[in-house]
Design a protein around this motif. Structure first.
Motif, PDB file in Angstrom:
ATOM      1  N   LYS A 203      12.066  -9.312  -4.492  1.00 22.86           N
ATOM      2  CA  LYS A 203      11.369  -9.981  -5.601  1.00 22.86           C
ATOM      3  C   LYS A 203       9.905 -10.262  -5.229  1.00 22.86           C
ATOM      4  O   LYS A 203       9.004 -10.122  -6.050  1.00 22.86           O
ATOM      5  CB  LYS A 203      12.095 -11.289  -5.923  1.00 22.86           C
ATOM      6  CG  LYS A 203      11.754 -11.858  -7.292  1.00 22.86           C
ATOM      7  CD  LYS A 203      12.418 -13.206  -7.542  1.00 22.86           C
ATOM      8  CE  LYS A 203      13.914 -13.065  -7.780  1.00 22.86           C
ATOM      9  NZ  LYS A 203      14.524 -14.371  -8.168  1.00 22.86           N
ATOM     10  N   ASN A 204       9.663 -10.672  -3.970  1.00 27.44           N
ATOM     11  CA  ASN A 204       8.303 -10.933  -3.504  1.00 27.44           C
ATOM     12  C   ASN A 204       7.444  -9.677  -3.563  1.00 27.44           C
ATOM     13  O   ASN A 204       6.277  -9.718  -3.969  1.00 27.44           O
ATOM     14  CB  ASN A 204       8.320 -11.471  -2.068  1.00 27.44           C
ATOM     15  CG  ASN A 204       8.766 -12.925  -1.997  1.00 27.44           C
ATOM     16  OD1 ASN A 204       8.386 -13.726  -2.834  1.00 27.44           O
ATOM     17  ND2 ASN A 204       9.578 -13.247  -1.007  1.00 27.44           N
ATOM     18  N   PHE A 205       8.034  -8.544  -3.167  1.00 23.63           N
ATOM     19  CA  PHE A 205       7.305  -7.280  -3.118  1.00 23.63           C
ATOM     20  C   PHE A 205       6.900  -6.836  -4.518  1.00 23.63           C
ATOM     21  O   PHE A 205       5.744  -6.462  -4.762  1.00 23.63           O
ATOM     22  CB  PHE A 205       8.167  -6.209  -2.440  1.00 23.63           C
ATOM     23  CG  PHE A 205       7.504  -4.862  -2.347  1.00 23.63           C
ATOM     24  CD1 PHE A 205       6.359  -4.696  -1.600  1.00 23.63           C
ATOM     25  CD2 PHE A 205       8.036  -3.771  -3.021  1.00 23.63           C
ATOM     26  CE1 PHE A 205       5.739  -3.458  -1.513  1.00 23.63           C
ATOM     27  CE2 PHE A 205       7.435  -2.534  -2.939  1.00 23.63           C
ATOM     28  CZ  PHE A 205       6.279  -2.372  -2.185  1.00 23.63           C
ATOM     29  N   ILE A 206       7.841  -6.883  -5.458  1.00 22.33           N
ATOM     30  CA  ILE A 206       7.565  -6.480  -6.837  1.00 22.33           C
ATOM     31  C   ILE A 206       6.512  -7.396  -7.451  1.00 22.33           C
ATOM     32  O   ILE A 206       5.594  -6.938  -8.155  1.00 22.33           O
ATOM     33  CB  ILE A 206       8.846  -6.515  -7.694  1.00 22.33           C
ATOM     34  CG1 ILE A 206       9.816  -5.419  -7.275  1.00 22.33           C
ATOM     35  CG2 ILE A 206       8.512  -6.379  -9.170  1.00 22.33           C
ATOM     36  CD1 ILE A 206       9.351  -4.016  -7.611  1.00 22.33           C
ATOM     37  N   THR A 207       6.622  -8.695  -7.188  1.00 26.79           N
ATOM     38  CA  THR A 207       5.652  -9.658  -7.715  1.00 26.79           C
ATOM     39  C   THR A 207       4.259  -9.348  -7.208  1.00 26.79           C
ATOM     40  O   THR A 207       3.274  -9.400  -7.957  1.00 26.79           O
ATOM     41  CB  THR A 207       6.045 -11.097  -7.321  1.00 26.79           C
ATOM     42  OG1 THR A 207       7.362 -11.364  -7.780  1.00 26.79           O
ATOM     43  CG2 THR A 207       5.084 -12.104  -7.920  1.00 26.79           C
ATOM     44  N   HIS A 208       4.167  -9.009  -5.927  1.00 24.75           N
ATOM     45  CA  HIS A 208       2.867  -8.672  -5.329  1.00 24.75           C
ATOM     46  C   HIS A 208       2.290  -7.416  -5.992  1.00 24.75           C
ATOM     47  O   HIS A 208       1.097  -7.383  -6.333  1.00 24.75           O
ATOM     48  CB  HIS A 208       3.038  -8.448  -3.825  1.00 24.75           C
ATOM     49  CG  HIS A 208       1.779  -7.985  -3.145  1.00 24.75           C
ATOM     50  ND1 HIS A 208       0.700  -8.826  -2.933  1.00 24.75           N
ATOM     51  CD2 HIS A 208       1.426  -6.759  -2.647  1.00 24.75           C
ATOM     52  CE1 HIS A 208      -0.263  -8.150  -2.328  1.00 24.75           C
ATOM     53  NE2 HIS A 208       0.151  -6.897  -2.144  1.00 24.75           N
ATOM     54  N   LEU A 209       3.119  -6.396  -6.193  1.00 23.51           N
ATOM     55  CA  LEU A 209       2.651  -5.159  -6.811  1.00 23.51           C
ATOM     56  C   LEU A 209       2.165  -5.411  -8.240  1.00 23.51           C
ATOM     57  O   LEU A 209       1.115  -4.910  -8.648  1.00 23.51           O
ATOM     58  CB  LEU A 209       3.771  -4.115  -6.831  1.00 23.51           C
ATOM     59  CG  LEU A 209       4.181  -3.518  -5.484  1.00 23.51           C
ATOM     60  CD1 LEU A 209       5.371  -2.584  -5.672  1.00 23.51           C
ATOM     61  CD2 LEU A 209       3.010  -2.757  -4.854  1.00 23.51           C
TER      62      LEU A 209
ATOM     63  N   ILE B  31       7.088 -16.074  -9.180  1.00 22.60           N
ATOM     64  CA  ILE B  31       8.521 -15.965  -8.884  1.00 22.60           C
ATOM     65  C   ILE B  31       9.223 -17.252  -9.306  1.00 22.60           C
ATOM     66  O   ILE B  31       8.781 -18.354  -8.979  1.00 22.60           O
ATOM     67  CB  ILE B  31       8.760 -15.722  -7.384  1.00 22.60           C
ATOM     68  CG1 ILE B  31       8.155 -14.389  -6.958  1.00 22.60           C
ATOM     69  CG2 ILE B  31      10.260 -15.752  -7.060  1.00 22.60           C
ATOM     70  CD1 ILE B  31       8.257 -14.126  -5.473  1.00 22.60           C
ATOM     71  N   GLU B  32      10.293 -17.099 -10.069  1.00 23.03           N
ATOM     72  CA  GLU B  32      11.142 -18.223 -10.439  1.00 23.03           C
ATOM     73  C   GLU B  32      12.575 -17.882 -10.068  1.00 23.03           C
ATOM     74  O   GLU B  32      12.891 -16.741  -9.730  1.00 23.03           O
ATOM     75  CB  GLU B  32      11.034 -18.501 -11.948  1.00 23.03           C
ATOM     76  CG  GLU B  32       9.658 -18.945 -12.402  1.00 23.03           C
ATOM     77  CD  GLU B  32       9.643 -19.314 -13.873  1.00 23.03           C
ATOM     78  OE1 GLU B  32      10.734 -19.431 -14.477  1.00 23.03           O
ATOM     79  OE2 GLU B  32       8.538 -19.490 -14.427  1.00 23.03           O
ATOM     80  N   ASN B  33      13.435 -18.887 -10.147  1.00 21.79           N
ATOM     81  CA  ASN B  33      14.841 -18.665  -9.800  1.00 21.79           C
ATOM     82  C   ASN B  33      15.476 -17.578 -10.661  1.00 21.79           C
ATOM     83  O   ASN B  33      16.273 -16.780 -10.194  1.00 21.79           O
ATOM     84  CB  ASN B  33      15.639 -19.963  -9.961  1.00 21.79           C
ATOM     85  CG  ASN B  33      15.282 -20.992  -8.898  1.00 21.79           C
ATOM     86  OD1 ASN B  33      14.831 -20.619  -7.821  1.00 21.79           O
ATOM     87  ND2 ASN B  33      15.472 -22.261  -9.204  1.00 21.79           N
ATOM     88  N   ARG B  34      15.085 -17.549 -11.965  1.00 21.38           N
ATOM     89  CA  ARG B  34      15.703 -16.602 -12.896  1.00 21.38           C
ATOM     90  C   ARG B  34      15.049 -15.232 -12.867  1.00 21.38           C
ATOM     91  O   ARG B  34      15.548 -14.290 -13.463  1.00 21.38           O
ATOM     92  CB  ARG B  34      15.660 -17.161 -14.322  1.00 21.38           C
ATOM     93  CG  ARG B  34      16.504 -18.420 -14.493  1.00 21.38           C
ATOM     94  CD  ARG B  34      16.640 -18.793 -15.952  1.00 21.38           C
ATOM     95  NE  ARG B  34      15.361 -19.145 -16.550  1.00 21.38           N
ATOM     96  CZ  ARG B  34      14.859 -18.595 -17.662  1.00 21.38           C
ATOM     97  NH1 ARG B  34      15.529 -17.660 -18.287  1.00 21.38           N
ATOM     98  NH2 ARG B  34      13.703 -18.999 -18.138  1.00 21.38           N
ATOM     99  N   GLY B  35      13.892 -15.108 -12.209  1.00 23.11           N
ATOM    100  CA  GLY B  35      13.225 -13.810 -12.164  1.00 23.11           C
ATOM    101  C   GLY B  35      11.742 -13.947 -11.914  1.00 23.11           C
ATOM    102  O   GLY B  35      11.303 -14.853 -11.196  1.00 23.11           O
TER     103      GLY B  35
END
Length: 211
Positions: free
Chosen positions: A1-7, A46-50
């Motif tokens: 999730k961290n990687f996708i958020t960064h991209l 980033i949140e708990n749900r997505g």
């Protein structure tokens, strides 16, 4: 999730890459959450749900919300502006009109159809006829708005047209297997799209090709 958020945050202004990364996120079971005036920031969060969609990507939507939120009300009325309601993609809002326009643009994208090969008997159906009636009323609506110095006349007209199209969309398979029905549906959708875009332009609101 961290990687996708960064991209996603790195490519916030690249719609092609954004779509690609969102697709990858969904494929991996990560929810992309709608923008929220209270929760969204300038970049993806980033949140708990997505992953929460940022406000930076919906600049024109925010402008539409504010402008339309004012213009939809008849001049002289004392109306309290509610930002949370105005940015919603449903109801009597500018983003709702933009979303409907984007939906139609998506339907028509890369589609070819013959306006001379339509089934006019379909216009006898109430939901078909209502759209035809409303599209035909666009000119008189503009004239009335000009005479009364009331942009709210156009705003309310566009809301009615968008509502009728979305009802039509829920009742009919636009990309029908029947060629004449398909041509008719695409022709009607294009007419609504043209009127919505021009109506938004007259109100000083940018129409969108995608969201």
């Amino acid at each position: 999730k961290n990687f996708i958020t960064h991209l996603l945050s790195m490519e916030v202004n690249d719609s092609v890459k954004t779509k690609q990364y969102i697709y990858e996120a969904k494929k991996n079971g990560i929810d992309i959450l709608c923008p929220d005036i209270n929760l969204s920031g300038k970049s993806y969060i980033i949140e708990n749900r997505g992953i929460r969609y940022p406000l930076a990507n919906i600049k024109n939507v925010g402008i539409a919300a504010i402008v339309f939120g004012d213009l939809k009300n008849y001049r002289g009325l004392d109306v309290e502006f509610n930002i949370e309601q105005s940015v919603k993609f449903e109801g009597q809002t500018g983003p709702y009109l933009q979303y409907t326009g984007v939906r139609i643009a998506s339907i028509l994208r890369d589609k070819e159809f013959d306006v001379n090969n339509c089934d006019i008997t379909l216009f006898e159906k109430p939901h078909y006829f209502e759209i035809v009636r409303q599209v035909a009323a666009f000119k008189s609506t503009i004239e009335k708005a000009a005479i009364e110095y009331a942009p709210s006349v156009i705003a309310k007209y566009l809301l009615g047209l968008a509502s009728s199209f979305n009802k039509f969309y829920s009742l009919e398979k636009i990309n029908s297997e029947d060629e004449k029905a398909r041509n008719t549906n695409f022709m009607l959708a294009k007419a609504v799209r043209i009127v919505l875009n021009e109506g938004l332009r007259l109100l000083g609101i940018k129409y969108l090709e995608e969201m």
